[in-house]
Enzyme design. Structure first.
Site, PDB file in Angstrom:
ATOM      1  N   ALA A   1       0.794  -1.385   0.017  1.00  0.00           N
ATOM      2  CA  ALA A   1       0.016   0.072   0.127  1.00  0.00           C
ATOM      3  C   ALA A   1       0.873   1.141   0.020  1.00  0.00           C
ATOM      4  CB  ALA A   1      -0.914  -0.002   1.412  1.00  0.00           C
ATOM      5  N   ALA A   2       1.940   1.212   0.352  1.00  0.00           N
ATOM      6  CA  ALA A   2       2.796   2.441   0.531  1.00  0.00           C
ATOM      7  C   ALA A   2       2.945   3.055  -0.796  1.00  0.00           C
ATOM      8  CB  ALA A   2       4.244   2.162   1.365  1.00  0.00           C
ATOM      9  N   PRO A   3       3.016   4.475  -1.098  1.00  0.00           N
ATOM     10  CA  PRO A   3       2.943   5.613  -0.038  1.00  0.00           C
ATOM     11  C   PRO A   3       1.387   5.812   0.338  1.00  0.00           C
ATOM     12  CG  PRO A   3       3.290   6.467  -1.936  1.00  0.00           C
ATOM     13  CD  PRO A   3       3.348   4.854  -2.194  1.00  0.00           C
ATOM     14  N   GLY A   4       0.459   5.159  -0.301  1.00  0.00           N
ATOM     15  CA  GLY A   4      -1.032   5.360   0.385  1.00  0.00           C
ATOM     16  C   GLY A   4      -2.027   5.731  -0.786  1.00  0.00           C
ATOM     17  N   GLY A   5      -1.374   5.920  -1.972  1.00  0.00           N
ATOM     18  CA  GLY A   5      -2.442   6.275  -2.977  1.00  0.00           C
ATOM     19  C   GLY A   5      -3.655   5.606  -3.272  1.00  0.00           C
TER      20      GLY A   5
ATOM     21  N   GLU B   1       2.138  -2.805   4.331  1.00  0.00           N
ATOM     22  CA  GLU B   1       3.250  -2.489   3.765  1.00  0.00           C
ATOM     23  C   GLU B   1       4.575  -3.361   4.263  1.00  0.00           C
ATOM     24  OE1 GLU B   1       6.301  -1.575   1.386  1.00  0.00           O
ATOM     25  OE2 GLU B   1       4.330  -0.938   0.764  1.00  0.00           O
TER      26      GLU B   1
ATOM     27  N   ASP C   1       4.823  -9.349   6.033  1.00  0.00           N
ATOM     28  CA  ASP C   1       4.989  -9.939   4.765  1.00  0.00           C
ATOM     29  C   ASP C   1       3.702 -10.449   4.155  1.00  0.00           C
ATOM     30  OD1 ASP C   1       5.932 -12.549   3.363  1.00  0.00           O
ATOM     31  OD2 ASP C   1       7.460 -11.154   3.275  1.00  0.00           O
TER      32      ASP C   1
ATOM     33  N   CYS D   1       3.161  -1.299 -12.739  1.00  0.00           N
ATOM     34  CA  CYS D   1       3.463  -0.161 -13.450  1.00  0.00           C
ATOM     35  C   CYS D   1       4.522  -0.903 -14.728  1.00  0.00           C
ATOM     36  CB  CYS D   1       3.782   0.977 -12.521  1.00  0.00           C
ATOM     37  SG  CYS D   1       5.246   0.778 -11.551  1.00  0.00           S
TER      38      CYS D   1
END
Length: 455
Positions: free
Chosen positions: A113-117, A136, A163, A233
Site C-alpha cells: 500500500a505505501a505510500p498510500g495512493g 506495507e 510480509d 506499472c
C-alpha cells in the site's frame, strides 16, 4: 529521453504497443500532474491555490493540473484534503466499482500500500462500515503509509507492516484483495528517467517470480467469490498478461472483464493462453503513465472462514475517561479502548475484527484520540485530522504564511486570550494541535512530519 533499442524490442510484443508514438512521447519529456480530492474533507476544488485543468475520466475525484505546483507548500495537502497521485492508477476505482458491491460493508486488503495512493482512494469508495487493511512490508515505507492514512482521516483503516505470507492464516477473510505488485517499473520511465539504466530482462524475470510468490502467499486469505485486483506499472508481458495466465493455471478463478469508454484510449488486452482480460495504459495514448490492471473472482472456498480471534490485547476505557471525552468528541457509537496508554476510537465491530487480526503487526487502527493525563486529554495528531472532533473545541484559523510556519513546527503567535488546546486550521481544514499558554504557545505538529524546506 531516448530509450535503448533493447528495451523497445522487449516491449514489441506488448498489446497496443506503438514504438514510434511511444518514443515520441518519451522524447518530449512532458510531465502529467494529477491529484485526487478527499470527498470526506473537501468539496470545493476551486479553493485550491493551484489551477485544475480537467477531470480524469475514469474517477469521480481525480483532476489533471494545468501545471505542477510545489506540493510541499500546499497546507491543504498536509490537512488531507487531496492526494497527489498518478492518473492511470486511479483506474482502480473502475475495477472496484465493477467487481465488488461497494454499497455493503467489505473487508479489503491493500497488500503493497505505501505510500498510500491506492489505500486513500479505496477508503473513499468503501461503505463506512467496511474495514480496510493497508499493509506495507518495508518498515520505513510503512511509516509513510501510516502518515498518509492519518492525514486522510478515515476511521475504518488498519495499517499493518507484514510480509504477504503472514496473511495466509486469515483463511477466507477478505472480500477484496488489491495487489499493486512490485515490478520492473518501466511504466514510470517518463516520470523517472534514471530508472531506465536499472531496467533489464533479468529484473523482469525476478519481478515475475516475486509476483507469483506474493499471490501464492496471499491467496488463502481471499474468500470464496472474493475479488483479486492485480496491477503493475510495467509494460512487460511477463509481469502482466503472462502473470494473468499463471493465476488462471494455478488457482480456481475466473477473469473479470471491465467496461471502459472508447474515448479513454485504454488498451484492452487478452492473455495468450486463457484470454484473461487486462487493461493497459500508454502515455502516447492518454494522459497518464504506464499501467496494467486485471481482476479475478475466486471460485474455490479454500480452507474455510477465518478462525475466531481471542480477547484483544486492550482494555475498555473507564467511565471517567469516557465522560471526560464528551466535550472532545462528537456523539458517536465508536468503541473506546486503551492500548499502550493510547485511547483509540474504533468503529462498530472493529474491535472484534482486530481480535481476528492479532497475528499481524499492527501499526495503527481506527483513530488515536490521545493519552489521558490526570483529568484531561493530551490529544493526538490523528484525532485532529479525523472526523470525530467536537464542534466546541477552540479553533485557531491561520493565513497561508502562518500555516506554513506551523507545518515547520515553529512557534505561532496566537493573539488569543483563551488558554489551552486549540485546533489549528487553514481555510477551515485542520492541520493539527496547538496549546496556548500564558506567554507562549506550544506547537504539537509531529516533528517527523514537519516541512524542512523554505519557500
Amino acid at each position: 529521453m531516448s530509450l535503448p533499442p533493447n528495451i523497445l524490442r522487449a516491449f514489441s510484443n506488448a498489446p497496443g504497443f506503438d514504438e514510434e508514438a511511444f518514443c515520441r512521447v518519451h522524447d518530449t519529456g512532458e510531465q502529467v500532474s494529477s491529484v485526487r480530492i478527499n470527498p470526506a474533507k473537501f468539496s470545493d476544488p476551486a479553493a485550491l491555490s493551484f489551477e485544475l485543468d480537467r477531470r480524469i475520466p475514469w474517477t469521480a475525484y481525480g483532476y489533471y493540473l494545468a501545471s505542477r505546483p510545489l506540493y510541499t507548500f500546499e497546507p491543504l495537502l498536509h490537512a488531507g484534503a487531496f492526494y497527489v497521485q498518478e492518473a492511470s492508477s486511479m483506474f482502480l476505482e473502475q475495477a472496484l466499482q465493477q467487481t465488488a458491491d461497494l454499497s455493503r460493508p467489505l473487508r479489503v486488503l491493500d497488500l503493497s500500500a505505501a505510500p498510500g495512493g491506492k489505500s486513500t482512494h479505496i477508503q473513499s469508495l468503501l461503505h463506512p462500515e467496511s474495514i480496510l487493511v493497508s499493509n506495507e512490508v518495508i518498515k520505513s515505507r510503512a511509516a509513510i503509509l501510516e502518515e498518509n492514512m492519518i492525514k486522510w482521516g478515515g476511521s475504518n483503516v488498519v495499517v499493518t507492516n507484514n510480509d504477504p505470507r503472514d496473511f495466509s492464516g486469515l483463511q477466507g477473510y477478505f472480500d477484496v484483495i488489491v495487489v499493486d505488485a512490485p515490478c520492473s517499473g518501466s511504466g514510470m520511465f517518463r516520470r523517472d528517467p534514471d530508472s531506465v539504466a536499472g531496467w533489464s530482462h533479468d529484473l523482469v524475470a525476478l519481478c515475475s517470480q516475486r509476483q507469483q510468490r506474493i499471490l501464492a502467499d496471499i491467496w488463502p486469505a481471499l474468500k470464496e467469490d472474493g475479488v483479486l485486483i492485480y496491477s503493475t506499472c510495467s509494460y512487460s508481458v511477463e509481469e502482466d498478461e503472462e502473470l494473468a495466465d499463471w493465476v488462471l493455471e494455478t488457482f480456481e478463478v475466473s477473469s473479470l472483464p471491465l467496461l471502459t469508454d472508447s474515448n479513454w484510449n485504454i488498451v484492452q488486452s487478452f492473455s495468450e493462453k486463457h484470454q484473461a482480460a487486462g487493461y493497459r495504459f500508454y502515455p502516447d495514448k492518454l494522459m497518464g503513465e504506464g499501467f496494467y490492471l486485471t481482476a479475478f473472482k475466486k471460485k474455490s472456498a479454500g480452507s474455510g472462514p477465518p478462525r475466531k480471534g481471542g480477547r484483544g490485547k486492550w482494555e475498555q476505557v473507564s467511565r471517567q475517561v469516557r465522560d471526560g471525552l464528551k466535550h472532545w468528541m462528537k456523539e458517536t457509537d465508536f468503541s473506546l479502548i486503551s492500548l499502550h496508554e493510547n485511547i483509540l476510537a474504533l468503529p462498530p465491530l472493529m474491535a472484534e475484527e482486530l481480535a481476528l487480526l492479532q497475528s499481524l503487526y499492527i501499526r495503527n487502527a481506527g483513530v488515536t484520540i490521545g493519552k489521558w493525563a490526570g483529568k484531561d486529554l493530551v490529544p493526538d495528531h490523528a484525532f485532529a485530522l479525523s472526523q470525530l472532533t467536537a464542534t466546541g473545541i477552540p479553533v485557531l484559523q491561520l493565513e497561508r504564511a502562518e500555516a506554513l510556519n506551523y507545518l515547520r513546527k515553529e512557534e505561532i503567535k496566537t493573539g488569543t486570550g483563551q488558554m489551552g488546546w486549540h485546533m489549528v486550521q487553514y481555510m477551515g481544514h485542520t492541520l493539527g494541535w496547538i496549546k496556548v499558554l500564558q506567554n507562549r504557545s506550544n506547537n504539537y505538529y509531529p516533528k517527523e512530519w514537519r516541512i524542512l524546506k523554505q519557500v
